[in-house]
Scaffold this motif. Structure first.
Motif, PDB file in Angstrom:
ATOM      1  N   VAL A 489       0.837  -1.204   0.000  1.00 53.38           N
ATOM      2  CA  VAL A 489       0.000   0.000   0.000  1.00 53.38           C
ATOM      3  C   VAL A 489       0.868   1.248   0.000  1.00 53.38           C
ATOM      4  N   ASP A 490       0.581   2.151  -0.949  1.00 53.05           N
ATOM      5  CA  ASP A 490       1.166   3.496  -0.951  1.00 53.05           C
ATOM      6  C   ASP A 490       0.187   4.418  -0.233  1.00 53.05           C
ATOM      7  N   LEU A 491       0.660   5.221   0.712  1.00 53.34           N
ATOM      8  CA  LEU A 491      -0.246   6.077   1.473  1.00 53.34           C
ATOM      9  C   LEU A 491      -0.753   7.264   0.683  1.00 53.34           C
ATOM     10  N   LEU A 492      -0.033   7.687  -0.351  1.00 56.59           N
ATOM     11  CA  LEU A 492      -0.391   8.908  -1.085  1.00 56.59           C
ATOM     12  C   LEU A 492      -0.988   8.535  -2.439  1.00 56.59           C
ATOM     13  N   LEU A 502      -6.498   1.194   4.323  1.00 62.37           N
ATOM     14  CA  LEU A 502      -6.210   0.298   5.440  1.00 62.37           C
ATOM     15  C   LEU A 502      -7.351   0.279   6.452  1.00 62.37           C
ATOM     16  N   HIS A 503      -7.992   1.448   6.682  1.00 57.20           N
ATOM     17  CA  HIS A 503      -9.135   1.506   7.592  1.00 57.20           C
ATOM     18  C   HIS A 503     -10.304   0.687   7.057  1.00 57.20           C
ATOM     19  N   LYS A 504     -10.586   0.824   5.768  1.00 56.94           N
ATOM     20  CA  LYS A 504     -11.688   0.077   5.170  1.00 56.94           C
ATOM     21  C   LYS A 504     -11.407  -1.425   5.194  1.00 56.94           C
ATOM     22  N   MET A 505     -10.146  -1.799   4.987  1.00 58.86           N
ATOM     23  CA  MET A 505      -9.784  -3.217   5.088  1.00 58.86           C
ATOM     24  C   MET A 505     -10.021  -3.723   6.506  1.00 58.86           C
TER      25      MET A 505
END
Length: 571
Positions: A489-492, A502-505
């Protein structure tokens, strides 16, 4: 020790005015500026009033110590010395202030500028002796009012200058804002033009790829027919031919086969450019592969007076790699080395690099070498290094470009090092996997297509497959259709950034169990609950170890959850 200029006492209100006036006069005599004279006088009046307010008087001593005017006030009648509003105000008027409760003393210090001491010490004392008696309180008040008026005029002047400066700054700000806005409009227009040009270039590249693919397919059929007819004419069941006819037909067949090989290279290169080179890894015996190449290419080497040798390290053993692609790369490198080496040796070596989890293949020759300015150009399609030996050898200039594309498809790299007249060394680095992939499918969620390509190469042989998503929304949809074993995962990212993804996961009953590794240009605190890697200088071994860590952590979490459920059921 300094030189005492004069002394005074404060025992009543009138003395405060007198000491204030005396301090102002002494400050003028020692060379202080007008504003500093007022500050010294104000500090003295504040301390004097403070002493009277505590029910005690004070003795005041004016002392000149080098470049400092020191004023000491000793409280009388045992009054205590403490910090108060008056003392704080006096402290802001002078350079230094010191309180001594033990000695019941307040010391004020004001620095005297070097250029200000125009009078000698005796002259200052004489001038003090000639001073008129202290003025009445009303006169002192009138003098203070004049000083206050002068200070007010100075403040008004400074305010006027400040207002004028503010107007200039505002005008400059408006000018800069206008210029910046105009520049921004130019940048936006430039970006729009660049987007349009990029779109045109993509369309041209796609048209070029379609052209090569179509032409290659169309050429293969008649070429295969020509080659088949030539074999029929030269076969055992064909009618007898004269020696000349047989020679001419053989030339036709040879030319057709050469042309067919060229068409095949063009088709393969078109596939490579369009990203349609999908490796099919299998277990490969590296020693057997290298020996096979040596046996195939050795006759050509001996005919040219060149020795071809191979040396594979025992630590390598087998690799999990696409055998056809690896063989094609090494054959191209060895063929080039033999082609441009008239005397000496061509040597293929293979060693392991445990730190990078790679196998390093090198093909070194003692040939003519490549000039430095051409080391990168040889990876351009159809480019051939100019020289006399080049004229004697056959080639299309597609071998090295195709070999580099294949190396990238395998997740590796291909580089050249050379010195004219001393030979060339080609270095091929390929990920080393001893067995089947360690993880299943990996999803790379990143809006940077370049990084997605790098990650795909790094994961070759380690992951069973790699999926790509250009933003968080696309990644979420792909994961819901088919959950991956790991996600990078890239944060931007646009639309839905990595943190929100990540929250939705975590909120999803299925996706909450998918291990995640953050790979972004961020600090570690932003992904503290997951392994975090920086894109800058990322190495393959670091990425693979972070994935293993994420998988282990998730497995441990699941095991702990199951154990907790069992314990709860038992209770």
């Amino acid at each position: 020790m300094g030189e005492v200029l004069t002394r005074a006492e404060i025992s009543r209100d009138q003395d405060v005015f007198a000491v204030r006036q005396l301090g102002r006069q002494i400050a003028e005599l020692v060379g202080l500026e007008s504003q500093d004279q007022i500050r010294v006088a104000t500090a003295l009046s504040e301390i004097g009033r403070e002493a009277l307010a505590r029910g005690a008087g004070s003795t005041v001593v004016f002392d000149l110590r080098g470049d400092r005017l020191v004023i000491t006030l000793d409280y009388l009648d045992g009054a205590d010395v403490r910090e108060s509003e008056g003392v704080k105000l006096a402290g802001r008027m002078v350079d230094e202030i010191a309180l001594s409760a033990e000695d019941r003393r307040v010391t004020l210090v004001k620095r005297v500028p070097e250029h200000g001491r125009r009078r000698p010490l005796d002259g200052i004392r004489a001038e003090l002796a000639r001073l008129s008696p202290p003025a009445a309180a009303l006169d002192v008040l009138r003098e203070q009012n004049r000083e206050l008026a002068g200070t007010l005029e100075e403040v008004l002047r400074l305010n006027a200058e400040l207002a004028e400066t503010n107007q200039g700054v505002l005008a400059l700000y408006n000018q800069l804002s206008a210029e910046l806005e105009e520049t921004n409009r130019g940048v936006v227009a430039l970006y729009a033009e660049l987007d349009e040009k990029s779109s045109q270039l993509r369309q041209a590249a796609e048209a070029r790829q379609r052209f090569w693919a179509n032409v290659s397919h169309e050429l293969r059929l008649p070429l295969n027919s020509i080659i088949g007819l030539v074999r029929l004419l030269l076969g055992s069941g064909a009618e007898p031919l004269t020696e000349e006819q047989q020679h001419q037909i053989t030339l036709v067949g040879t030319s057709a086969e050469t042309l067919l090989a060229l068409v095949g290279e063009l088709l393969d290169l078109a596939k490579a450019e369009s990203g349609r080179l999908d490796p099919h890894p299998s277990t490969v015996d590296v020693v057997a592969l290298a020996e096979g190449l040596r046996m195939t290419l050795q006759p050509a080497g001996r005919a040219d007076g060149v020795t071809l040798s191979v040396d594979v390290s025992d630590e390598i053993g087998e690799m999990f790699v696409d055998e056809t692609m690896l063989t094609t790369i090494l054959r191209n490198l060895l063929s080039n080395a033999l082609k441009f080496t008239e005397y000496g040796e061509v040597r293929l070596t293979a060693v392991g690099d445990p730190a990078m989890a790679e196998v390093v293949f090198t093909v070194a020759d003692t040939g003519v070498g490549i000039p430095p300015e051409h080391l990168e150009r040889v990876f351009e399609e159809f480019f051939q290094v100019p020289g006399s030996l080049q004229l004697k050898t056959k080639g299309t200039g597609l071998g090295l470009p195709y070999a580099r594309r294949l190396a990238e498809a395998l997740g590796g790299t291909l580089e050249l090092a050379s010195r004219p007249g001393e030979g060339t060394t080609a270095t091929l680095r390929v990920p080393h996997s001893m067995a089947s992939p360690e993880v299943g499918r990996v999803l790379v969620a990143d809006d940077d297509a370049g990084f997605r390509a790098v990650a795909r190469r790094m994961l070759f042989g380690f992951a069973a497959g790699v999926d790509e998503a250009a933003d968080g929304v696309e990644a979420l949809n792909l994961m819901r259709e088919q959950p991956p074993e790991v996600v990078l995962v890239d944060l931007l990212m646009p639309r839905l950034d990595g943190t929100a993804l990540l929250h939705k996961m975590a909120e999803d009953d299925v996706l909450c169990g998918v291990p995640a590794v953050v790979v972004s240009v961020v600090s570690e605190q932003q992904g503290a609950s997951h392994p975090v890697l920086s894109k800058h200088g990322l190495r393959r071994d670091q990425l693979l170890e972070a994935i293993r860590e994420a998988v282990r952590d998730e497995a441990g979490r699941r095991a702990g959850s199951v154990e907790g459920d069992r314990g709860g059921a038992h209770d």
